[in-house]
Design a protein around this motif. Sequence first.
Motif, mmCIF file in Angstrom:
data_model
loop_
_atom_site.group_PDB
_atom_site.id
_atom_site.type_symbol
_atom_site.label_atom_id
_atom_site.label_comp_id
_atom_site.label_asym_id
_atom_site.label_seq_id
_atom_site.Cartn_x
_atom_site.Cartn_y
_atom_site.Cartn_z
ATOM 1 N N THR A 84 42.445 38.993 30.291
ATOM 2 C CA THR A 84 41.414 39.364 31.254
ATOM 3 C C THR A 84 41.768 38.886 32.659
ATOM 4 O O THR A 84 41.494 39.582 33.640
ATOM 5 N N PHE A 85 42.381 37.708 32.770
ATOM 6 C CA PHE A 85 42.807 37.260 34.093
ATOM 7 C C PHE A 85 43.879 38.193 34.651
ATOM 8 O O PHE A 85 43.819 38.605 35.813
ATOM 9 N N ALA A 86 44.874 38.516 33.819
ATOM 10 C CA ALA A 86 45.944 39.410 34.269
ATOM 11 C C ALA A 86 45.389 40.782 34.625
ATOM 12 O O ALA A 86 45.854 41.425 35.566
ATOM 13 N N ARG A 87 44.403 41.245 33.884
ATOM 14 C CA ARG A 87 43.780 42.543 34.203
ATOM 15 C C ARG A 87 43.118 42.505 35.577
ATOM 16 O O ARG A 87 43.227 43.459 36.356
ATOM 17 N N ASP A 88 42.425 41.402 35.884
ATOM 18 C CA ASP A 88 41.783 41.290 37.199
ATOM 19 C C ASP A 88 42.820 41.331 38.323
ATOM 20 O O ASP A 88 42.605 41.975 39.356
ATOM 21 N N VAL A 89 43.934 40.629 38.112
ATOM 22 C CA VAL A 89 45.001 40.645 39.115
ATOM 23 C C VAL A 89 45.593 42.044 39.249
ATOM 24 O O VAL A 89 45.842 42.536 40.357
ATOM 25 N N ASP A 90 45.817 42.699 38.120
ATOM 26 C CA ASP A 90 46.377 44.054 38.120
ATOM 27 C C ASP A 90 45.494 44.989 38.934
ATOM 28 O O ASP A 90 45.967 45.736 39.812
ATOM 29 N N ARG A 91 44.202 44.970 38.657
ATOM 30 C CA ARG A 91 43.281 45.857 39.364
ATOM 31 C C ARG A 91 43.266 45.556 40.866
ATOM 32 O O ARG A 91 43.268 46.471 41.692
ATOM 33 N N ALA A 92 43.245 44.267 41.205
ATOM 34 C CA ALA A 92 43.191 43.881 42.615
ATOM 35 C C ALA A 92 44.443 44.320 43.367
ATOM 36 O O ALA A 92 44.361 44.809 44.499
ATOM 37 N N GLN A 93 45.606 44.159 42.746
ATOM 38 C CA GLN A 93 46.861 44.525 43.397
ATOM 39 C C GLN A 93 46.945 46.030 43.629
ATOM 40 O O GLN A 93 47.352 46.481 44.716
ATOM 41 N N ARG A 94 46.567 46.828 42.643
ATOM 42 C CA ARG A 94 46.659 48.285 42.807
ATOM 43 C C ARG A 94 45.579 48.807 43.753
ATOM 44 O O ARG A 94 45.791 49.779 44.463
ATOM 45 N N ARG A 95 44.436 48.127 43.759
ATOM 46 C CA ARG A 95 43.388 48.532 44.703
ATOM 47 C C ARG A 95 43.815 48.247 46.147
ATOM 48 O O ARG A 95 43.553 49.046 47.047
ATOM 49 N N ARG A 96 44.505 47.146 46.342
ATOM 50 C CA ARG A 96 44.911 46.753 47.691
ATOM 51 C C ARG A 96 46.161 47.492 48.173
ATOM 52 O O ARG A 96 46.240 47.899 49.336
#
Length: 361
Positions: free
Chosen positions: A104-116
């Motif tokens: 879940t932590f890695a998923r949050d980072v993944d989403r944030a990076q692709r959103r940015r």
Amino acid sequence: MNGLYTLSRKEGWRRWTDAPARVRPEPLSKQQIRRLSQDAREEYDDARADWHANFGTIRTPQLAAIHDELDQIVATNRQDPDRVRGAAVIDALPGLGKTTIANTFARDVDRAQRRRHGPVTDEGHERLPVFRVGLTSRTTLRTLNRMICEFYGHPGTERASAAQLASWAVDCVLSCDTRIGVIDDLHFIDPHRRDGIEVANHLKWLANELPVTFLFAGVGLSERRLFAEGLTGDSAVMAQTARRWTRLELPPFTVADESGRRQWHSLLKSTERQLVLGAARPGMLTDLGDYLFARTGGHIGSFITLITRGCYKAIRTSAEELTHDLLDTIRIDEASETVRAQLEAAFTAGRLTSTPRKPAA
């Protein structure tokens, strides 16, 4: 989400990270459920079974604390390529949610990076902020490299040498602008075997070569001497690598003190709000606090299993609520069943209670 997939392939990982939040089925009373047609009832019960098995991750104090630690580690890993980044390792007993926390932590980072930064890198490659692999009991240097390449979908991995696979793995990570590498089941590395030493050495090499933060998860890593400082000879790499790892412990719930009792009570209330049963009521789980702790030993994995199976049986039998008698018919993991009698005796004798004290008026 229908169909099978694995988080160890980029397609499965992307499907999981991009999946919208599940829609909670509409709560109906027992009377309303009885008035449904047979087809509608089957569809409603199937939707509820799917919901109860996947209603989302409850943000427990343990999960929140480790996520905060991981955020700090990743956010401060801004070293230039000539410097080694620190790694994090979640070390816990089975059934405490270490894999869930890492994912879940890695998923949050993944989403944030692709959103940015967008779905594509500046060079036109697919942006994959995270890669994830799980080790096996026979993981070797070559299989580790192959698993990383297979996550990215690199062709030709079956006949390539370990060195070629390692080179491809580096290329994949750099091309896809990967920031985090999740490696689960680290306890399969045996520091007393040659393969284990080679894999540990390779992890050190990857940490040196790749501009990523590694997030490891495993069972009883300290007891397996993966953090031992006294190792010598070929095993010295374990101690050297441990200097770069931040070990994050994940304790089970406890009711031995007031803080622990409040956390356990909060978990029960949070879970109650997620359940879709015709006779559900406030207090359905909190009233069973002692019993549920005795059944699960405070291990959230065992707790979720008991609740999920209990909900399925409550729906199937039309009981539509979780009770002591119904849950008593549900068997879960053997570790929980083994300690159950001892914990039940402690609650009966008054040596333990899961009920927090009411705050002073």
